[in-house]
Design a protein around this motif. Structure first.
Motif, mmCIF file in Angstrom:
data_model
loop_
_atom_site.group_PDB
_atom_site.id
_atom_site.type_symbol
_atom_site.label_atom_id
_atom_site.label_comp_id
_atom_site.label_asym_id
_atom_site.label_seq_id
_atom_site.Cartn_x
_atom_site.Cartn_y
_atom_site.Cartn_z
ATOM 1 N N VAL A 89 -98.484 42.403 -66.120
ATOM 2 C CA VAL A 89 -98.702 42.512 -64.674
ATOM 3 C C VAL A 89 -98.066 41.332 -63.963
ATOM 4 C CG1 VAL A 89 -100.821 43.855 -64.935
ATOM 5 C CG2 VAL A 89 -100.945 41.358 -64.810
ATOM 6 N N ASP A 90 -97.939 41.490 -62.669
ATOM 7 C CA ASP A 90 -97.303 40.508 -61.796
ATOM 8 C C ASP A 90 -97.825 39.097 -62.070
ATOM 9 O OD1 ASP A 90 -95.871 39.398 -59.732
ATOM 10 O OD2 ASP A 90 -96.602 40.785 -58.212
ATOM 11 N N GLY A 91 -96.888 38.154 -62.287
ATOM 12 C CA GLY A 91 -97.264 36.773 -62.512
ATOM 13 C C GLY A 91 -97.523 36.403 -63.950
ATOM 14 N N ASP A 92 -97.503 37.391 -64.845
ATOM 15 C CA ASP A 92 -97.730 37.098 -66.266
ATOM 16 C C ASP A 92 -96.619 36.222 -66.836
ATOM 17 O OD1 ASP A 92 -100.082 38.455 -66.536
ATOM 18 O OD2 ASP A 92 -99.305 40.055 -67.809
ATOM 19 N N THR A 93 -96.955 35.562 -67.932
ATOM 20 C CA THR A 93 -95.965 34.861 -68.742
ATOM 21 C C THR A 93 -95.711 35.686 -69.993
ATOM 22 O OG1 THR A 93 -96.610 32.677 -67.934
ATOM 23 C CG2 THR A 93 -95.429 32.776 -70.033
ATOM 24 N N VAL A 94 -94.478 36.088 -70.187
ATOM 25 C CA VAL A 94 -94.099 36.893 -71.348
ATOM 26 C C VAL A 94 -93.769 35.963 -72.509
ATOM 27 C CG1 VAL A 94 -92.352 38.466 -72.278
ATOM 28 C CG2 VAL A 94 -93.308 38.858 -69.999
ATOM 29 N N VAL A 240 -84.825 32.734 -71.301
ATOM 30 C CA VAL A 240 -85.249 31.796 -72.345
ATOM 31 C C VAL A 240 -86.520 31.102 -71.888
ATOM 32 C CG1 VAL A 240 -82.884 31.424 -73.184
ATOM 33 C CG2 VAL A 240 -83.830 29.920 -71.406
ATOM 34 N N ASP A 241 -87.056 30.283 -72.766
ATOM 35 C CA ASP A 241 -88.275 29.529 -72.502
ATOM 36 C C ASP A 241 -88.169 28.747 -71.191
ATOM 37 O OD1 ASP A 241 -90.765 28.314 -72.977
ATOM 38 O OD2 ASP A 241 -89.802 26.599 -73.942
ATOM 39 N N GLY A 242 -89.167 28.910 -70.325
ATOM 40 C CA GLY A 242 -89.220 28.176 -69.064
ATOM 41 C C GLY A 242 -88.628 28.899 -67.878
ATOM 42 N N ASP A 243 -87.917 29.998 -68.096
ATOM 43 C CA ASP A 243 -87.326 30.739 -66.985
ATOM 44 C C ASP A 243 -88.403 31.446 -66.163
ATOM 45 O OD1 ASP A 243 -84.693 30.072 -67.481
ATOM 46 O OD2 ASP A 243 -84.236 31.897 -68.610
ATOM 47 N N GLU A 244 -88.097 31.612 -64.878
ATOM 48 C CA GLU A 244 -88.926 32.404 -63.985
ATOM 49 C C GLU A 244 -88.027 33.335 -63.185
ATOM 50 O OE1 GLU A 244 -92.580 31.319 -61.205
ATOM 51 O OE2 GLU A 244 -90.686 30.852 -60.191
ATOM 52 N N LEU A 245 -88.406 34.592 -63.115
ATOM 53 C CA LEU A 245 -87.666 35.584 -62.343
ATOM 54 C C LEU A 245 -88.555 36.162 -61.252
ATOM 55 C CD1 LEU A 245 -85.860 37.707 -65.108
ATOM 56 C CD2 LEU A 245 -84.934 35.778 -63.811
ATOM 57 N N VAL A 246 -87.945 36.418 -60.107
ATOM 58 C CA VAL A 246 -88.611 37.097 -59.002
ATOM 59 C C VAL A 246 -87.664 38.165 -58.479
ATOM 60 C CG1 VAL A 246 -89.644 36.894 -56.712
ATOM 61 C CG2 VAL A 246 -89.849 34.986 -58.347
ATOM 62 N N CYS A 247 -88.138 39.392 -58.369
ATOM 63 C CA CYS A 247 -87.338 40.425 -57.698
ATOM 64 C C CYS A 247 -88.086 40.856 -56.443
ATOM 65 C CB CYS A 247 -87.053 41.615 -58.615
ATOM 66 S SG CYS A 247 -88.415 42.752 -58.897
ATOM 67 N N THR A 248 -87.331 40.990 -55.372
ATOM 68 C CA THR A 248 -87.900 41.370 -54.084
ATOM 69 C C THR A 248 -87.180 42.600 -53.571
ATOM 70 O OG1 THR A 248 -88.392 39.056 -53.577
ATOM 71 C CG2 THR A 248 -88.406 40.614 -51.734
ATOM 72 N N GLY A 250 -86.700 45.140 -50.404
ATOM 73 C CA GLY A 250 -86.897 45.180 -48.964
ATOM 74 C C GLY A 250 -87.907 46.227 -48.540
ATOM 75 N N GLY A 251 -88.889 45.818 -47.737
ATOM 76 C CA GLY A 251 -89.904 46.731 -47.237
ATOM 77 C C GLY A 251 -91.022 47.009 -48.220
ATOM 78 N N LEU A 252 -90.928 46.469 -49.440
ATOM 79 C CA LEU A 252 -91.940 46.743 -50.452
ATOM 80 C C LEU A 252 -92.666 45.470 -50.873
ATOM 81 C CD1 LEU A 252 -93.401 48.558 -52.469
ATOM 82 C CD2 LEU A 252 -91.406 48.362 -53.999
ATOM 83 N N GLY A 253 -91.939 44.504 -51.410
ATOM 84 C CA GLY A 253 -92.556 43.274 -51.878
ATOM 85 C C GLY A 253 -91.892 42.786 -53.147
ATOM 86 N N SER A 254 -92.588 41.900 -53.867
ATOM 87 C CA SER A 254 -91.967 41.193 -54.975
ATOM 88 C C SER A 254 -92.730 41.387 -56.275
ATOM 89 C CB SER A 254 -91.896 39.688 -54.668
ATOM 90 O OG SER A 254 -91.120 39.438 -53.505
ATOM 91 N N CYS A 255 -92.032 41.042 -57.358
ATOM 92 C CA CYS A 255 -92.616 40.970 -58.687
ATOM 93 C C CYS A 255 -92.136 39.668 -59.322
ATOM 94 C CB CYS A 255 -92.192 42.169 -59.525
ATOM 95 S SG CYS A 255 -92.801 42.157 -61.232
ATOM 96 N N ARG A 256 -93.045 38.957 -59.968
ATOM 97 C CA ARG A 256 -92.724 37.652 -60.547
ATOM 98 C C ARG A 256 -93.108 37.653 -62.024
ATOM 99 N NH1 ARG A 256 -92.236 32.686 -58.022
ATOM 100 N NH2 ARG A 256 -92.914 33.716 -56.097
ATOM 101 N N VAL A 257 -92.285 37.031 -62.846
ATOM 102 C CA VAL A 257 -92.585 36.893 -64.271
ATOM 103 C C VAL A 257 -92.027 35.572 -64.785
ATOM 104 C CG1 VAL A 257 -90.488 38.177 -64.942
ATOM 105 C CG2 VAL A 257 -92.387 37.973 -66.558
ATOM 106 N N ARG A 258 -92.761 34.957 -65.698
ATOM 107 C CA ARG A 258 -92.315 33.728 -66.367
ATOM 108 C C ARG A 258 -92.159 34.005 -67.861
ATOM 109 N NH1 ARG A 258 -96.287 32.456 -62.693
ATOM 110 N NH2 ARG A 258 -95.716 31.001 -61.023
ATOM 111 N N PHE A 259 -91.441 33.095 -68.521
ATOM 112 C CA PHE A 259 -91.174 33.283 -69.943
ATOM 113 C C PHE A 259 -91.467 31.987 -70.703
ATOM 114 C CE2 PHE A 259 -88.518 36.127 -67.519
ATOM 115 C CZ PHE A 259 -88.703 37.342 -68.155
ATOM 116 N N SER A 260 -92.021 32.150 -71.894
ATOM 117 C CA SER A 260 -92.268 30.999 -72.753
ATOM 118 C C SER A 260 -91.958 31.382 -74.199
ATOM 119 C CB SER A 260 -93.726 30.533 -72.635
ATOM 120 O OG SER A 260 -94.601 31.505 -73.182
#
Length: 265
Positions: A89-94, A240-248, A250-260
């Motif tokens: 889910v949104d904000g999780d660390t994979v 890779v370890d430490g990366d963070e991605l956000v996709c946004t 338009g008109g909907l919103g965002s999704c965020r994920v981190r990696f370790s």
């Protein structure tokens, strides 16, 4: 291919999944393998995962956009099954240590409120059957060495499913222009990719309709509550370890994920 051969190749992919150790391309070992053979191998691979306690929670479409097709050298869509072990889910660390050679792609997820079964499903039928759409990351992963895949390889490998991350934002596809809505993907705070819904078979709804019809011919329906990943709107992004991605979107919103952690390959 014989049933014994189908099962042996499906079991090899399942073993590769468990051990996080890739296997050589199927086409290198079985040059005359067909796409029908590959889907039968996928069925075996997925069946092994279900026997181990996972459940089907949705479906995914792969290789829908031109950038992904060109990168992987495949030029037609494919599909795979989403299981309960893949969900984030949104904000999780994979945890990358669960994966072999992960790459991220951003797309739109459809969450269904009604069953849907092809053939004859249209994009409008998809919209009517959808409860809401969400921004999403799919973290694809290949059990094939060095991503050296053709369409038969990725099909057999359950369309290179790894895990996926559902954004918290929800949108009504009857009010949101999912075809023209722009998408921006940021990696560690910098723009890494951009996209638009029209990059996916003209519209994400077209891609979902294609899958409903393709699965319908096999007697497989979409079920209410399932998640359908409609195909990448971005290029594949190594993580890779430490990366963070956000996709946004338009008109909907965002999704965020981190990696370790560290992937196997």
């Amino acid at each position: 291919m014989t049933l014994d051969q189908i099962n042996a190749h499906g079991d090899a992919l399942y073993d590769a999944f468990l051990a996080r150790r890739p296997v050589p391309p199927l086409l290198a070992r079985v040059p005359d393998i067909t796409i029908v053979d590959a889907y039968r191998i996928q069925e075996r691979f997925v069946a092994r995962r279900l026997a181990a306690g996972e459940t089907i929670v949705g479906k995914k479409i792969g290789a829908t956009s031109r950038p992904v097709q060109e990168l992987l050298g495949v030029f037609q869509p494919d599909f795979g099954m989403l299981t309960s072990a893949m969900v984030h889910v949104d904000g999780d660390t994979v945890d990358l240590s669960r994966l072999i050679q992960p790459k991220a792609e951003a797309e739109l997820a459809f969450v269904l409120k009604d069953d849907l079964k092809g053939p004859g499903v249209t994009a409008m039928d998809v919209i009517h059957a959808t409860d809401h759409v969400r921004p999403c990351f799919e973290i694809v992963d290949s059990r094939i060495t060095d991503w050296a895949i053709k369409i038969q390889d990725t099909v057999a490998d359950n369309a290179s499913c790894g895990v996926y991350v559902l954004g918290e934002a929800k949108g009504d596809p009857r009010r949101l222009d999912i075809t023209l809505a722009g998408m921006v993907v940021e990696k560690n705070g910098e723009v890494a990719a951009t996209g638009v819904g029209a990059a996916v078979q003209g519209s994400p709804a077209n891609a979902v309709a294609w899958l409903a019809n393709t699965l319908g011919e096999l007697g497989i329906p979409f079920k209410a509550g399932e998640v359908i990943l409609s195909g990448s709107q971005s290029a594949l992004i190594p993580v890779v370890d430490g990366d963070e991605l956000v996709c946004t979107v338009g008109g909907l919103g965002s999704c965020r994920v981190r990696f370790s952690g560290k992937a196997a390959a």
